[in-house]
Design a protein around this motif. Structure first.
Motif, mmCIF file in Angstrom:
data_model
loop_
_atom_site.group_PDB
_atom_site.id
_atom_site.type_symbol
_atom_site.label_atom_id
_atom_site.label_comp_id
_atom_site.label_asym_id
_atom_site.label_seq_id
_atom_site.Cartn_x
_atom_site.Cartn_y
_atom_site.Cartn_z
ATOM 1 N N ASN A 62 -27.518 -34.643 -48.627
ATOM 2 C CA ASN A 62 -28.740 -33.639 -48.917
ATOM 3 C C ASN A 62 -29.138 -33.156 -47.569
ATOM 4 O O ASN A 62 -30.506 -32.745 -47.540
ATOM 5 N N TYR A 63 -28.623 -33.394 -46.543
ATOM 6 C CA TYR A 63 -29.286 -32.824 -45.168
ATOM 7 C C TYR A 63 -29.412 -31.351 -45.126
ATOM 8 O O TYR A 63 -28.364 -30.640 -45.312
ATOM 9 N N LYS A 64 -30.635 -30.877 -44.898
ATOM 10 C CA LYS A 64 -30.760 -29.469 -44.574
ATOM 11 C C LYS A 64 -31.889 -29.382 -43.716
ATOM 12 O O LYS A 64 -33.109 -29.766 -44.053
ATOM 13 N N PRO A 65 -31.690 -28.734 -42.561
ATOM 14 C CA PRO A 65 -32.895 -28.720 -41.594
ATOM 15 C C PRO A 65 -34.118 -27.863 -42.409
ATOM 16 O O PRO A 65 -33.830 -27.256 -43.085
ATOM 17 N N ASP A 66 -35.199 -28.449 -41.981
ATOM 18 C CA ASP A 66 -36.297 -27.761 -42.363
ATOM 19 C C ASP A 66 -36.447 -26.478 -41.974
ATOM 20 O O ASP A 66 -35.879 -26.077 -41.006
ATOM 21 N N SER A 67 -37.017 -25.546 -42.915
ATOM 22 C CA SER A 67 -36.998 -24.018 -42.498
ATOM 23 C C SER A 67 -37.449 -23.718 -41.394
ATOM 24 O O SER A 67 -38.627 -24.452 -40.997
ATOM 25 N N ARG A 68 -37.280 -22.682 -40.475
ATOM 26 C CA ARG A 68 -37.644 -22.681 -39.227
ATOM 27 C C ARG A 68 -38.866 -21.473 -39.378
ATOM 28 O O ARG A 68 -38.764 -20.425 -40.031
ATOM 29 N N SER A 69 -39.887 -21.699 -38.539
ATOM 30 C CA SER A 69 -41.119 -20.638 -38.674
ATOM 31 C C SER A 69 -40.525 -19.528 -37.606
ATOM 32 O O SER A 69 -40.491 -20.007 -36.427
ATOM 33 N N VAL A 70 -40.127 -18.260 -38.204
ATOM 34 C CA VAL A 70 -40.096 -17.186 -37.283
ATOM 35 C C VAL A 70 -41.246 -16.532 -36.525
ATOM 36 O O VAL A 70 -42.215 -16.271 -37.362
ATOM 37 N N LYS A 71 -41.305 -16.465 -35.197
ATOM 38 C CA LYS A 71 -42.292 -15.821 -34.530
ATOM 39 C C LYS A 71 -42.161 -14.577 -34.306
ATOM 40 O O LYS A 71 -43.147 -13.763 -34.404
ATOM 41 N N TYR A 72 -40.945 -14.159 -33.728
ATOM 42 C CA TYR A 72 -40.624 -12.665 -33.207
ATOM 43 C C TYR A 72 -39.457 -12.258 -34.179
ATOM 44 O O TYR A 72 -38.523 -12.952 -34.393
ATOM 45 N N VAL A 73 -39.272 -10.890 -34.488
ATOM 46 C CA VAL A 73 -38.259 -10.241 -34.817
ATOM 47 C C VAL A 73 -37.927 -9.049 -34.038
ATOM 48 O O VAL A 73 -38.798 -8.038 -33.850
ATOM 49 N N PHE A 74 -36.844 -8.742 -33.533
ATOM 50 C CA PHE A 74 -36.635 -7.836 -32.610
ATOM 51 C C PHE A 74 -35.515 -6.908 -33.522
ATOM 52 O O PHE A 74 -34.446 -7.403 -33.941
ATOM 53 N N THR A 75 -35.709 -5.682 -33.497
ATOM 54 C CA THR A 75 -34.652 -4.571 -33.956
ATOM 55 C C THR A 75 -34.471 -3.624 -33.133
ATOM 56 O O THR A 75 -35.010 -2.847 -32.382
ATOM 57 N N CYS A 76 -32.837 -3.389 -33.207
ATOM 58 C CA CYS A 76 -32.282 -2.582 -32.197
ATOM 59 C C CYS A 76 -32.752 -1.139 -32.740
ATOM 60 O O CYS A 76 -32.194 -0.720 -33.835
ATOM 61 N N GLY A 77 -33.097 -0.111 -31.760
ATOM 62 C CA GLY A 77 -33.290 1.236 -31.910
ATOM 63 C C GLY A 77 -32.089 1.969 -32.053
ATOM 64 O O GLY A 77 -31.919 2.931 -32.851
ATOM 65 N N ASP B 73 -32.902 -0.529 -26.488
ATOM 66 C CA ASP B 73 -33.811 0.123 -27.410
ATOM 67 C C ASP B 73 -34.405 -1.179 -28.470
ATOM 68 O O ASP B 73 -34.188 -0.867 -29.338
ATOM 69 N N TRP B 74 -35.160 -1.822 -27.856
ATOM 70 C CA TRP B 74 -35.497 -3.018 -28.836
ATOM 71 C C TRP B 74 -37.168 -2.755 -29.380
ATOM 72 O O TRP B 74 -37.830 -2.367 -28.628
ATOM 73 N N LYS B 75 -37.371 -2.867 -30.671
ATOM 74 C CA LYS B 75 -38.691 -2.851 -31.122
ATOM 75 C C LYS B 75 -39.044 -4.427 -31.502
ATOM 76 O O LYS B 75 -38.303 -4.978 -32.161
ATOM 77 N N LYS B 76 -40.065 -4.956 -30.846
ATOM 78 C CA LYS B 76 -40.557 -6.027 -31.031
ATOM 79 C C LYS B 76 -41.748 -6.255 -32.196
ATOM 80 O O LYS B 76 -42.684 -5.673 -32.214
ATOM 81 N N LYS B 77 -41.684 -7.285 -33.126
ATOM 82 C CA LYS B 77 -42.607 -7.479 -34.104
ATOM 83 C C LYS B 77 -42.943 -8.853 -34.152
ATOM 84 O O LYS B 77 -42.053 -9.682 -34.261
ATOM 85 N N THR B 78 -44.175 -9.335 -33.795
ATOM 86 C CA THR B 78 -44.547 -10.678 -34.027
ATOM 87 C C THR B 78 -45.053 -10.922 -35.496
ATOM 88 O O THR B 78 -45.984 -10.389 -36.000
ATOM 89 N N VAL B 79 -44.426 -12.293 -36.023
ATOM 90 C CA VAL B 79 -44.677 -12.358 -37.501
ATOM 91 C C VAL B 79 -45.035 -13.989 -37.344
ATOM 92 O O VAL B 79 -44.585 -14.561 -36.413
ATOM 93 N N ARG B 80 -45.300 -14.397 -38.636
ATOM 94 C CA ARG B 80 -45.325 -15.835 -38.914
ATOM 95 C C ARG B 80 -44.995 -16.266 -40.212
ATOM 96 O O ARG B 80 -46.003 -16.229 -41.235
ATOM 97 N N HIS B 81 -43.790 -16.464 -40.671
ATOM 98 C CA HIS B 81 -43.328 -16.828 -41.955
ATOM 99 C C HIS B 81 -42.233 -17.659 -41.825
ATOM 100 O O HIS B 81 -41.399 -17.817 -40.824
#
Length: 174
Positions: free
Chosen positions: A118-133, A163-171
């Protein structure tokens, strides 16, 4: 807890017995924070290598010594000349080890293959999302890195746009 020093020496001996020449290892580290990888091999600027092994391999009694050795050997093979990627010579050496010693050394190994059902790593908290323009490709990062600090200078691997757009998130991201 498994005897890491003994396992490491056994792995080095088995590799040497097949005539495989490994590189110079500067540092071994037991990684207490690793949740999504079993090991890591990093080439240093001076041409030596640092190898990390996840602590979980050593402390979880459900994981066999053989499964632990497979990870150690996997990382050791990366120190061989021309073996940083999981192709060509690395693949050939992994197959040699598998045939001679009955291992299952490959690019990626699941928890189930390591004996942790039943090994599954803990879900990771994402801090940044970068979207290619250019093409809309997304890159997720959970902590600061060279890329997160200098993303404006990196080209997209899909379309080549810088051409990256940076978004800071916490989920949580699965």
């Amino acid at each position: 807890m498994k005897d890491f020093e003994r396992l490491k020496e056994e792995c080095l001996s088995e590799i040497s017995a097949l005539g495989i020449q490994i590189g110079t290892i500067k540092e071994w580290k037991i990684n207490t924070r690793a949740k999504s990888r079993w090991g890591q091999c990093k080439m240093e600027i001076d041409g030596t290598y640092s190898i990390q092994i996840a602590q979980m391999l050593l402390i979880d009694e459900r994981i066999s010594e053989k499964a632990c050795k497979e990870t150690i050997i996997h990382e050791l093979l990366h120190t061989c000349n021309g073996c940083m990627k999981h192709q060509g010579r690395w693949k050939k050496y992994a197959q040699m080890m598998n045939q001679q010693y009955g291992y299952n050394i490959k690019r990626v190994t699941s928890g189930t293959e390591k004996g942790v059902e039943n090994y599954k790593p803990d879900s990771r908290s994402v801090k940044y999302v970068f979207t290619c323009g250019g093409c809309g490709a997304k890159i997720y990062r959970k902590r600061d890195s060279k890329f997160t600090r200098n993303y404006r200078y990196y080209g997209c691997t899909k379309c080549g746009a810088v051409d990256w757009k940076k978004k800071t998130v916490r989920h949580n991201f699965d």
